[in-house]
Motif scaffolding. Structure first.
Motif, PDB file in Angstrom:
ATOM      1  N   LEU A 417       0.810  -1.209   0.000  1.00  0.00           N
ATOM      2  CA  LEU A 417       0.000   0.000   0.000  1.00  0.00           C
ATOM      3  C   LEU A 417       0.850   1.269   0.000  1.00  0.00           C
ATOM      4  O   LEU A 417       0.464   2.275  -0.602  1.00  0.00           O
ATOM      5  CB  LEU A 417      -0.929  -0.012   1.215  1.00  0.00           C
ATOM      6  CG  LEU A 417      -1.936   1.134   1.287  1.00  0.00           C
ATOM      7  CD1 LEU A 417      -2.948   1.026   0.157  1.00  0.00           C
ATOM      8  CD2 LEU A 417      -2.634   1.152   2.644  1.00  0.00           C
ATOM      9  N   VAL A 418       1.993   1.236   0.676  1.00  0.00           N
ATOM     10  CA  VAL A 418       2.835   2.440   0.761  1.00  0.00           C
ATOM     11  C   VAL A 418       3.238   2.906  -0.631  1.00  0.00           C
ATOM     12  O   VAL A 418       3.180   4.100  -0.954  1.00  0.00           O
ATOM     13  CB  VAL A 418       4.078   2.171   1.630  1.00  0.00           C
ATOM     14  CG1 VAL A 418       5.027   3.353   1.576  1.00  0.00           C
ATOM     15  CG2 VAL A 418       3.665   1.896   3.073  1.00  0.00           C
ATOM     16  N   ARG A 419       3.613   1.964  -1.491  1.00  0.00           N
ATOM     17  CA  ARG A 419       4.007   2.339  -2.848  1.00  0.00           C
ATOM     18  C   ARG A 419       2.824   2.924  -3.620  1.00  0.00           C
ATOM     19  O   ARG A 419       2.956   3.932  -4.327  1.00  0.00           O
ATOM     20  CB  ARG A 419       4.566   1.128  -3.596  1.00  0.00           C
ATOM     21  CG  ARG A 419       5.093   1.484  -4.982  1.00  0.00           C
ATOM     22  CD  ARG A 419       5.800   0.339  -5.650  1.00  0.00           C
ATOM     23  NE  ARG A 419       4.894  -0.740  -6.008  1.00  0.00           N
ATOM     24  CZ  ARG A 419       5.145  -1.642  -6.953  1.00  0.00           C
ATOM     25  NH1 ARG A 419       6.290  -1.609  -7.609  1.00  0.00           N
ATOM     26  NH2 ARG A 419       4.286  -2.600  -7.210  1.00  0.00           N
ATOM     27  N   LEU A 420       1.635   2.311  -3.470  1.00  0.00           N
ATOM     28  CA  LEU A 420       0.456   2.816  -4.160  1.00  0.00           C
ATOM     29  C   LEU A 420       0.113   4.233  -3.703  1.00  0.00           C
ATOM     30  O   LEU A 420      -0.217   5.101  -4.523  1.00  0.00           O
ATOM     31  CB  LEU A 420      -0.742   1.890  -3.908  1.00  0.00           C
ATOM     32  CG  LEU A 420      -0.684   0.488  -4.520  1.00  0.00           C
ATOM     33  CD1 LEU A 420      -1.883  -0.332  -4.071  1.00  0.00           C
ATOM     34  CD2 LEU A 420      -0.643   0.558  -6.040  1.00  0.00           C
ATOM     35  N   VAL A 421       0.188   4.466  -2.387  1.00  0.00           N
ATOM     36  CA  VAL A 421      -0.145   5.790  -1.853  1.00  0.00           C
ATOM     37  C   VAL A 421       0.849   6.836  -2.344  1.00  0.00           C
ATOM     38  O   VAL A 421       0.470   7.934  -2.768  1.00  0.00           O
ATOM     39  CB  VAL A 421      -0.193   5.754  -0.317  1.00  0.00           C
ATOM     40  CG1 VAL A 421      -0.291   7.166   0.258  1.00  0.00           C
ATOM     41  CG2 VAL A 421      -1.365   4.913   0.160  1.00  0.00           C
TER      42      VAL A 421
END
Length: 473
Positions: A417-421
């Protein structure tokens, strides 16, 4: 996944253009005022049911049932399913017609008496589009299960085209009743275009009959999804109620903002439908890689679109509605909805992850939590910030829903999720910081926003590469 999704997206582009043209013609002919507000109040309930069904409510509930049916049982079950769903649609239409006065006073309590009468006349016609909506959704189930997504994609064009023709032909002389009948005709057309293929799949008129067991089974599967969808529509209803007290034209502006901000969701709906079909056919171990690939595809679709919308909103308003009073507040409203668009795209795929495993209750609970957060925030933010407060409440709601879906599925460490955000937030923050330096001339601003969106598309694609099979983070 991307190939099927891309094909479905292409065939729905015409429907997307027709839907936007419909909204533009309404405002261009009637203005962003009380008359348009009244018609949109009448359209709210039929459109809400269409959006729930078109958003996959019935497909998500019935897909596993259809896939599990032996081939020799499918023709008879399809006929009984058709009869049962047509009966449900007819009952909904009758109830909507009978209760139209009370429904309109609930949806638009801030409208004056004259406009409530006009809305009642429109709803008395619009109610009869409901059986066609239900049939179109029911017939999409076997077609999607068979991997035939394209024909259903034409439903949006079939629905919107008669209204566009009516509004363009009659112009300012177009009455609410005439427009309402054009919507009913579009609903019937959207169902009829599926009929030949459904007949080839085994639908037989002589086998049309009521099956209580089948409808009880469908009811058990639909109930949690229906609860989730009704919760979302309940929040939309609360938004309409609050907006009806904020002055003439506010309902129209909210509707326009949602239509423009939801344009990329046409492609995202295609990704969701294809993803659901793939995950429901595969094993449990296959769902995580498919979900990661789907989230990457969603980010690739929504982030450049949200950035372009954020930067080009004033230009779009100036070009689409020159000289139309009341539209000057639309541009900042679009900025709020652009940000919410990215998170809403993720939420749609996270819900499909649950549906593929046969779990329709967890998405309902998460949607309920997000909707409650939005409902609590809405009147407070509307009181403090007016129209912009309604959009901010929407952002709060989708964020809470997404966090709940990730938490209860244990997906925080499994979807990166961190990369997507970061991939989605950095371009949006950069676009927001650049707003004051963009050219004021509409065409120049639109060109800059388009270039920024294309650049963002390339960068997101280079980082996420959604066409490649996904690996665990």
């Amino acid at each position: 996944m991307l190939g099927a999704s891309g094909a479905l997206t292409l065939v729905t582009v015409a429907g997307l253009a027709a839907g936007l043209g419909r909204e533009w013609l309404l405002v261009a002919n009637w203005g962003a005022g009380a008359r348009t507000d009244a018609f949109l109040v009448a359209l709210f309930l039929p459109e809400a049911i269409r959006m729930m069904l078109g958003g996959g409510l019935l497909s998500s509930a019935a897909m596993a049932w259809w896939q599990a049916l032996p081939a020799h049982e499918r023709p008879a079950q399809l006929s009984r399913f058709t009869f049962g769903m047509a009966s449900v649609g007819a009952v909904l239409a009758a109830l909507c017609w009978l209760a139209r006065d009370g429904l309109l006073r609930l949806i638009g309590p801030g409208l004056d008496a004259a406009h409530l009468v006009a809305a009642e006349q429109a709803l008395s016609v619009l109610a009869w589009s409901l059986p066609a909506f239900v049939l179109q959704a029911a017939w999409s189930v076997p077609l999607h299960a068979d991997g035939r997504y394209l024909l259903s994609g034409f439903a949006s064009l079939a629905y919107n085209l008669p209204a566009v023709v009516c509004l363009a032909w009659l112009g300012r002389d177009c009455t609410e009743t005439a427009v309402a009948w054009s919507f009913v005709g579009g609903a019937v057309f959207s169902a009829l275009i599926l009929l030949p293929d459904v007949r080839r799949m085994g639908l037989r008129w002589r086998e049309l009959r009521w099956s209580g067991a089948l409808m009880r089974q469908m009811g058990a599967q639909v109930a949690p999804l229906l609860g989730s969808a009704l919760t979302g529509q309940g929040v939309a209803l609360l938004e309409r109620i609050v907006a009806s007290y904020l002055g003439d034209g506010v309902i129209t502006l909210l509707n326009l903002a949602r239509k423009l901000a939801n344009l990329p969701l046409v492609a995202l709906t295609a990704v969701s439908q294809v993803l659901l079909g793939l995950m429901s056919r595969g094993q449990a171990a296959d769902r995580d890689p498919l979900l990661r690939q789907g989230l990457a595809a969603s980010t690739l679709i929504t982030t450049p679109a949200a950035l372009g919308l954020l930067m080009s909103a004033p230009a779009l308003v100036a070009l689409l509605f020159p000289g139309v009073t009341g539209t000057e507040r639309l541009a900042p409203l679009l900025g709020w909805y652009a940000v919410a668009l990215v998170i809403a795209g993720w939420n749609a795929l996270l819900a499909r992850y649950c549906h593929a495993a046969g779990d329709t209750r967890l998405p309902f609970a998460c949607d309920l939590a997000g909707s409650l957060a939005q409902a609590v925030a809405m009147p407070l933010l509307a009181w403090a910030f007016g129209l912009m407060g309604l959009a901010a409440a929407t952002l709060i709601g989708v964020t809470v829903t997404g966090a709940m879906l990730l938490h209860h599925n244990g997906l925080w460490p499994r979807v990166n999720l961190v990369r997507l955000v970061l991939v989605s937030a950095l371009p949006l923050v950069a676009g927001w910081l650049s707003l004051t330096s963009l050219p004021a001339e509409p065409l120049s601003r639109l060109a800059v926003a388009t270039a920024a969106g294309v650049l963002c598309l390339g960068l997101v694609a280079a980082v996420l590469r959604p066409w490649r099979p996904s690996v665990a983070p």
